[in-house]
Design a protein around this motif. Structure first.
Motif, mmCIF file in Angstrom:
data_model
loop_
_atom_site.group_PDB
_atom_site.id
_atom_site.type_symbol
_atom_site.label_atom_id
_atom_site.label_comp_id
_atom_site.label_asym_id
_atom_site.label_seq_id
_atom_site.Cartn_x
_atom_site.Cartn_y
_atom_site.Cartn_z
ATOM 1 N N ILE A 272 3.576 9.232 0.570
ATOM 2 C CA ILE A 272 4.601 9.226 -0.477
ATOM 3 C C ILE A 272 4.473 7.961 -1.305
ATOM 4 O O ILE A 272 4.486 6.861 -0.759
ATOM 5 C CB ILE A 272 6.009 9.257 0.139
ATOM 6 N N PRO A 273 4.380 8.074 -2.623
ATOM 7 C CA PRO A 273 4.410 6.865 -3.437
ATOM 8 C C PRO A 273 5.809 6.260 -3.364
ATOM 9 O O PRO A 273 6.803 6.978 -3.409
ATOM 10 C CB PRO A 273 4.105 7.359 -4.857
ATOM 11 N N ARG A 274 5.874 4.954 -3.199
ATOM 12 C CA ARG A 274 7.185 4.309 -3.066
ATOM 13 C C ARG A 274 7.569 3.661 -4.379
ATOM 14 O O ARG A 274 6.740 3.131 -5.098
ATOM 15 C CB ARG A 274 7.138 3.224 -1.993
ATOM 16 N N LEU A 275 8.869 3.665 -4.619
ATOM 17 C CA LEU A 275 9.385 3.028 -5.832
ATOM 18 C C LEU A 275 9.129 1.540 -5.830
ATOM 19 O O LEU A 275 8.992 0.917 -6.868
ATOM 20 C CB LEU A 275 10.899 3.250 -5.909
ATOM 21 N N THR A 276 9.101 0.964 -4.633
ATOM 22 C CA THR A 276 9.028 -0.485 -4.562
ATOM 23 C C THR A 276 7.606 -0.999 -4.616
ATOM 24 O O THR A 276 7.393 -2.193 -4.666
ATOM 25 C CB THR A 276 9.664 -0.959 -3.247
ATOM 26 N N GLU A 277 6.659 -0.110 -4.607
ATOM 27 C CA GLU A 277 5.285 -0.571 -4.628
ATOM 28 C C GLU A 277 4.649 -0.294 -5.970
ATOM 29 O O GLU A 277 4.726 0.816 -6.473
ATOM 30 C CB GLU A 277 4.479 0.130 -3.539
ATOM 31 N N GLY A 278 3.996 -1.304 -6.492
ATOM 32 C CA GLY A 278 3.415 -1.169 -7.815
ATOM 33 C C GLY A 278 2.068 -0.513 -7.770
ATOM 34 O O GLY A 278 1.627 0.007 -6.753
ATOM 35 N N LYS A 279 1.417 -0.538 -8.918
ATOM 36 C CA LYS A 279 0.088 0.006 -9.013
ATOM 37 C C LYS A 279 -0.814 -0.808 -8.097
ATOM 38 O O LYS A 279 -0.652 -2.006 -7.980
ATOM 39 C CB LYS A 279 -0.380 -0.117 -10.461
ATOM 40 N N GLY A 280 -1.725 -0.167 -7.470
ATOM 41 C CA GLY A 280 -2.660 -0.950 -6.683
ATOM 42 C C GLY A 280 -2.759 -0.457 -5.268
ATOM 43 O O GLY A 280 -3.845 -0.165 -4.805
ATOM 44 N N ARG A 281 -1.614 -0.323 -4.577
ATOM 45 C CA ARG A 281 -1.723 0.159 -3.208
ATOM 46 C C ARG A 281 -2.253 1.585 -3.237
ATOM 47 O O ARG A 281 -1.703 2.450 -3.896
ATOM 48 C CB ARG A 281 -0.365 0.154 -2.516
ATOM 49 N N ARG A 282 -3.310 1.812 -2.532
ATOM 50 C CA ARG A 282 -3.833 3.176 -2.471
ATOM 51 C C ARG A 282 -3.011 3.980 -1.509
ATOM 52 O O ARG A 282 -2.645 3.503 -0.448
ATOM 53 C CB ARG A 282 -5.269 3.143 -2.013
ATOM 54 N N LEU A 283 -2.715 5.188 -1.921
ATOM 55 C CA LEU A 283 -2.009 6.074 -1.014
ATOM 56 C C LEU A 283 -2.994 6.526 0.057
ATOM 57 O O LEU A 283 -4.186 6.646 -0.191
ATOM 58 C CB LEU A 283 -1.484 7.288 -1.775
ATOM 59 N N ARG B 236 5.533 5.191 -11.207
ATOM 60 C CA ARG B 236 5.430 3.790 -10.857
ATOM 61 C C ARG B 236 4.086 3.515 -10.198
ATOM 62 O O ARG B 236 3.458 2.474 -10.412
ATOM 63 C CB ARG B 236 6.563 3.431 -9.901
ATOM 64 N N HIS B 237 3.647 4.466 -9.408
ATOM 65 C CA HIS B 237 2.437 4.224 -8.650
ATOM 66 C C HIS B 237 1.187 4.171 -9.512
ATOM 67 O O HIS B 237 0.264 3.433 -9.204
ATOM 68 C CB HIS B 237 2.265 5.300 -7.580
#
Lengths: 355, 387
Positions: A272-283, B236-237
């Motif tokens: 799940i993409p999180r609201l608190t995480e910006g671009k960059g963290r790979r799912l 956002r992602h």
């Protein structure tokens, strides 16, 4: 339900189960083409409790609810097992007896509010119909009660709305109207099948708040069927995760999200993409799709997609057994090689707390 | 809305980097009535004065609820919908002035990925035919051998097996179909891809696969994305910059991080607080801003600030009379790239103005809504009827 961590805002689900589903199995087709959509699913719902059924499309969550309500078509499928509601097996009741239960004792809200309402009948008649059928009210009284119900679920100007047709209402209003119909006879059990999936986020928030409030107020038990783990996190006391027609993990809400044990639950949470995480963290998605499943007989259906697959996974069917102590009460798990740590633990958790 | 666009200062990007420049774009759909002669009795203001710039290589995310005009905006940028006013400058060319063959040639550089993968793929075409059709239209298949290699490249880029070429769309799962749709968009080597709800029809686990794929492709081919979605977490992602739309207009625009860290517009705040968080600890403790009522009809938008009918921070002055424009606000820690269309953004951010309750009756005034427009259908329902 006394030792739940965090703030307990829900009425406790103590006592005898109101609904007790045992080994519910639904098979579509016959012979070589037979397909088991729901496979020996068992769970309890206690009075006032909210139980979640979570899973992706095709996991059998909706079929489970339709089987409980006996709404599956009479041909082409076989339902076995038992569904005890207040001591009575719903599956053995006659159609007439079942009709008396539906809407009065057990009510249901569907995903698509437009196709659940009759397009050529004014809303008021549809809401009042439930009251006339089950409560024996006359049309006038039922109409007045219907207006009260619409008001209760937050529909402005209810008397005018009663004369309107479903197409004149917005999606959120329609879902509210359906909730009003479902609650008209103060049922003891409400089944909500993806009630907010077709709605926008702000409307979804309204409907979820409404459901939460109504459940708390009236002590109705709720079965919440959804694919959205966010909805589950805010609403359910107990969560059942379904995969390929079987329950693969059951836990209380806080326990499940703090320590997912089944690799599928962990995979869902990590994808799940999180609201608190910006671009960059790979799912980290669950690889493959449901089409890759192997049959439950002779192995674990999830094995081909599983990241912690071991040899035994394709040789022996895992059983749904109590998980070891120290992880919170009532945990059940169906896995040969469960997760030892939360896959999300590397992400800072305190940052996730936002106003 | 008058167009007073200032390039955000301090963003440090020269004008030349802008791939897509939308200025004062409006798309109004006429509402027709009549048995023999159609009379225009009003307009649906689907997109009503939008300015936005997308830089080369970035991902611009557009969020909003259904009926806010985000899909229409995407279609209007690609000239799939003819704009009522305004201009769309793509790589130095004003698309609105192009016609026929010239426009068709230009389309090679702008492709679209649709929401419904099954609905947007021809069920009678194999994947090979699907992919070749666009390439053929742009003269990229003259050399059969080159085309063949290109197809193999495309398939491996989107992670489909080689034997997929001879299969039909129905033989794939939802995630794979979306991959076919993405491969088709990529086949003509475009610069800009407009992705309209690319993952909302997919399951969570598959959704993550497609999001990762989009990110990989961007890196590999240097693509520029306009991603339209209603899911704030998804946007956002993948987005560098995000625009929030409400009823045909942008209400806030900022770098992804700034927007989520400090939302300035009341609507953005409400939207962010409404997203269910998959964490019970957060769910138990957080405060939600529940917006009353529904989106007003885009055929009869409220005066002044379009959001004032549902706004918990609405003030007695200005909100009803004056339509706010996107502007840079003077709040500590808010960079110049963060623009918001609210008269009272500073006061709300400083806590000077507090929230108040909104009467639901204010919101859905039955008499003000055109009876023939269902607000939930929004612009789409109306265009279908009048087309």
């Amino acid at each position: 339900m006394t030792d739940r961590p965090g703030t307990s805002t829900y009425p406790s689900g103590e006592g005898e189960p109101l609904l007790s589903v045992r080994d519910l199995t639904v098979t579509f087709g016959r012979g070589a083409k037979a397909f088991r959509a729901v496979d020996a699913v068992s769970f309890d719902v206690r009075p006032g409790q909210t139980v979640g059924l979570v899973g992706e499309s095709g996991c059998g969550k909706s079929v489970t609810s339709l089987a409980i309500m006996r709404l599956l078509p009479s041909r082409g499928n076989a339902v076995t097992g038992s569904v005890h509601f207040d001591g009575e097996d719903l599956l053995t009741l006659s159609d007439t007896q079942m009709r008396d239960r539906r809407g009065r004792d057990v009510a249901m809200i569907f995903q698509d509010p437009l196709s659940s309402l009759n397009p050529v009948v004014p809303l008021g008649v549809q809401v009042a119909e439930v009251l006339e059928r089950h409560r024996g009210m006359n049309r006038g009284d039922a109409g007045r009660r219907a207006a009260e119900l619409l008001d209760k679920v937050g529909i402005p100007d209810p008397t005018r709305r009663l004369k309107e047709y479903p197409h004149q209402l917005s999606g959120g209003m329609r879902q509210r109207a359906l909730i009003a119909m479902a609650l008209a006879c103060e049922p003891r059990l409400l089944i909500a099948d993806e009630p907010t999936t077709a709605l926008d986020v702000t409307i979804q928030a309204q409907i979820l708040a409404l459901l939460k409030e109504l459940v708390q107020e009236s002590g109705t038990s709720l079965i919440m069927i959804t694919h959205d783990l966010g909805v589950v996190a805010g609403l359910c006391d107990e969560v059942n995760v379904l995969y390929g027609g079987r329950i693969v993990e059951r836990a209380r809400r806080h326990d499940l999200f703090a320590r997912p044990r089944h690799p599928y639950t962990g995979g869902l949470l990590a994808s799940i993409p999180r609201l608190t995480e910006g671009k960059g963290r790979r799912l980290t998605p669950v690889p493959g799709s449901v089409a890759d499943n192997i049959p439950w007989e002779g192995g674990c259906a999830f094995a081909p997609r599983c990241s912690s697959e071991i040899e035994v996974c394709r040789e022996r069917t895992p059983e749904l057994v109590p998980d070891h102590e120290g992880l919170g009460p009532d945990r059940l798990l169906r896995c040969h090689n469960p997760l030892e740590s939360n896959p999300l633990d590397d992400a800072p958790s305190d940052e996730e707390v936002r106003a | 809305m008058t167009t007073t666009v200032q390039q955000p200062e301090g963003a440090g990007t020269p004008e030349a980097d802008v791939l897509l420049d939308v200025r004062g774009l409006k798309v109004h759909f006429p509402i027709k009535k009549g048995v023999i002669f159609d009379r225009t009795i009003g307009h649906v203001y689907a997109v009503d004065g939008i300015d936005l710039q997308i830089r080369r290589g970035e991902t611009y995310g557009l969020v909003g609820e259904s009926g806010c005009g985000k899909s229409t905006l995407g279609r209007a940028i690609l000239q799939l919908e003819s704009p009522t006013a305004g201009e769309v400058v793509f790589d130095g060319t004003d698309l609105a002035s192009l016609k026929g063959e010239q426009l068709r040639r230009q389309r090679r550089h702008m492709q679209m990925v649709f929401q419904d993968p099954l609905g947007s793929l021809d069920p009678r075409q194999t994947v090979e035919q699907l992919l070749l059709e666009g390439m053929r239209a742009h003269g990229l298949t003259k050399d059969a051998q080159v085309a063949r290699t290109r197809l193999t490249e495309l398939l491996s880029a989107v992670g489909l097996p080689k034997n997929a070429l001879s299969k039909y769309p129905h033989e794939f799962s939802g995630g794979q179909r979306q991959r076919v749709g993405i491969a088709r968009a990529l086949s003509v080597d475009p610069q800009l891809i407009v992705a309209d709800e690319p993952v909302s029809a997919l399951d969570v686990s598959v959704q993550a696969q497609v999001i990762n794929l989009l990110e990989d492709l961007q890196e590999e081919f240097g693509l520029t994305y306009l991603v339209i979605a209603h899911d704030l977490a998804v946007v956002r992602h993948i987005s560098d910059r995000i625009g929030v739309m409400y009823l045909g207009g942008l209400v806030e625009e900022a770098e992804g991080e700034d927007l989520y860290d400090e939302p300035l517009h009341p609507y953005t705040r409400a939207l962010l607080s409404a997203v269910p968080v998959p964490d019970p600890v957060v769910e138990d403790s957080r405060e939600q801003i529940l917006l009353p009522g529904d989106l007003p009809s885009p055929a009869n938008p409220p005066s002044g600030c379009r959001f004032h009918t549902r706004c918990p921070w609405r003030q007695p002055t200005r909100c009803e009379e004056e339509r706010p424009e996107l502007r840079v606000v003077q709040v500590d820690g808010v960079p110049a790239s963060h623009r918001v269309a609210c008269h009272w953004a500073e006061q709300i951010a400083s806590g000077e103005l507090g929230r108040h309750t909104v009467e639901v009756d204010d919101v859905t005034h039955p008499d003000e809504i055109h009876p023939e427009i269902d607000s939930s259908l929004g612009a789409k329902g109306v265009t279908d009827a009048s087309a």
